[in-house]
Design a protein around this motif. Structure first.
Motif, short mmCIF file in Angstrom:
data_model
loop_
_atom_site.label_atom_id
_atom_site.label_comp_id
_atom_site.label_asym_id
_atom_site.label_seq_id
_atom_site.Cartn_x
_atom_site.Cartn_y
_atom_site.Cartn_z
N LEU A 189 -14.90 -25.06 1.19
CA LEU A 189 -14.14 -26.03 0.42
C LEU A 189 -15.05 -27.23 0.18
CD1 LEU A 189 -10.76 -25.90 2.35
CD2 LEU A 189 -11.20 -25.06 0.03
N ALA A 214 -15.18 -31.04 -1.30
CA ALA A 214 -14.49 -32.24 -1.78
C ALA A 214 -15.39 -32.93 -2.79
CB ALA A 214 -14.18 -33.16 -0.61
N HIS A 215 -14.91 -33.06 -4.01
CA HIS A 215 -15.68 -33.64 -5.12
C HIS A 215 -15.37 -35.13 -5.25
CE1 HIS A 215 -17.01 -34.11 -9.34
NE2 HIS A 215 -17.82 -33.11 -9.05
N ARG A 269 -11.07 -34.10 -6.76
CA ARG A 269 -10.69 -32.69 -6.80
C ARG A 269 -11.36 -31.96 -5.63
NH1 ARG A 269 -13.04 -31.66 -12.47
NH2 ARG A 269 -12.19 -29.56 -12.33
N THR A 270 -10.78 -30.83 -5.26
CA THR A 270 -11.35 -29.97 -4.22
C THR A 270 -11.59 -28.60 -4.83
OG1 THR A 270 -10.21 -31.17 -2.46
CG2 THR A 270 -11.01 -28.96 -1.93
N ARG A 279 -12.94 -24.50 -4.12
CA ARG A 279 -13.20 -23.43 -3.17
C ARG A 279 -14.26 -22.54 -3.80
NH1 ARG A 279 -13.35 -17.70 -3.25
NH2 ARG A 279 -13.29 -17.05 -1.10
N GLU A 293 -10.61 -24.43 -8.47
CA GLU A 293 -10.06 -25.71 -8.01
C GLU A 293 -8.82 -25.47 -7.16
OE1 GLU A 293 -8.53 -30.01 -9.76
OE2 GLU A 293 -9.36 -28.52 -11.13
N PRO A 301 -3.74 -29.78 -5.64
CA PRO A 301 -3.48 -30.72 -4.55
C PRO A 301 -2.03 -30.70 -4.05
CG PRO A 301 -3.76 -31.89 -6.63
CD PRO A 301 -4.08 -30.45 -6.89
N GLU A 340 -22.34 -31.44 -4.20
CA GLU A 340 -22.17 -32.10 -5.48
C GLU A 340 -23.41 -32.92 -5.80
OE1 GLU A 340 -19.55 -35.62 -7.64
OE2 GLU A 340 -18.94 -34.91 -5.64
#
Length: 152
Positions: free
Chosen positions: A52, A54-55, A59-60, A62, A84, A87, A120
């Protein structure tokens, strides 16, 4: 939490990953359930690495394998997909699922798109994935490493 599972001893069972949620920092957890798309449709994954991410946009994502049919334990470990996480439901958004790499006819039949690393790029917002094309030879496992840049 996303849990890696395996159906290698019971291949008739569906190859799914499960997830569960804690609302108190990990002291207590809801019972695990199969992780699915936000609409409820289940999909198949081998017992393989996933992550996972975290951006900075909030947004998250996978990243991991999603297969078109039931798995057999660890296989197949292709294609490698980014999707994505919704949430609200914490499920994957099906329309966001994008194949990063898939097995081609000339690739080894046991190739694995697994054991990757991702981060990222804070300047571009792209997700950078370092992916080994990992396959068995008579001497052991080998492969070349490739870098992918995925626009978000």
């Amino acid at each position: 939490m996303v849990m890696r599972g395996s159906n290698s001893l019971r291949p008739q069972m569906p190859g799914h990953k499960c997830y569960c949620v804690s609302s108190d920092g990990g002291c207590h957890w809801r019972p695990p359930e199969p992780w699915a798309y936000a609409g409820g449709e289940c999909f198949f994954w081998p017992s393989s690495v996933s992550t996972l991410l975290a951006h900075s946009s909030g947004r998250t994502f996978r990243i991991g394998n999603i297969t078109p049919r039931n798995t057999d334990g660890n296989a197949p470990r292709y294609p490698l997909v980014i999707a994505e996480v919704d949430p609200g439901s914490l499920m994957l958004i099906k329309d966001s699922a994008t194949v990063i790499e898939d097995r081609r006819p000339e690739d080894h039949p046991d190739i694995q798109f697994s054991n990757f690393q991702a981060h990222e790029d804070r300047q571009t917002g792209e997700v950078v994935v370092y992916l080994p094309f990992f396959y068995p030879t008579r001497e052991g496992w080998t492969g070349s490493l490739y870098r992918y840049r995925v626009a978000t």
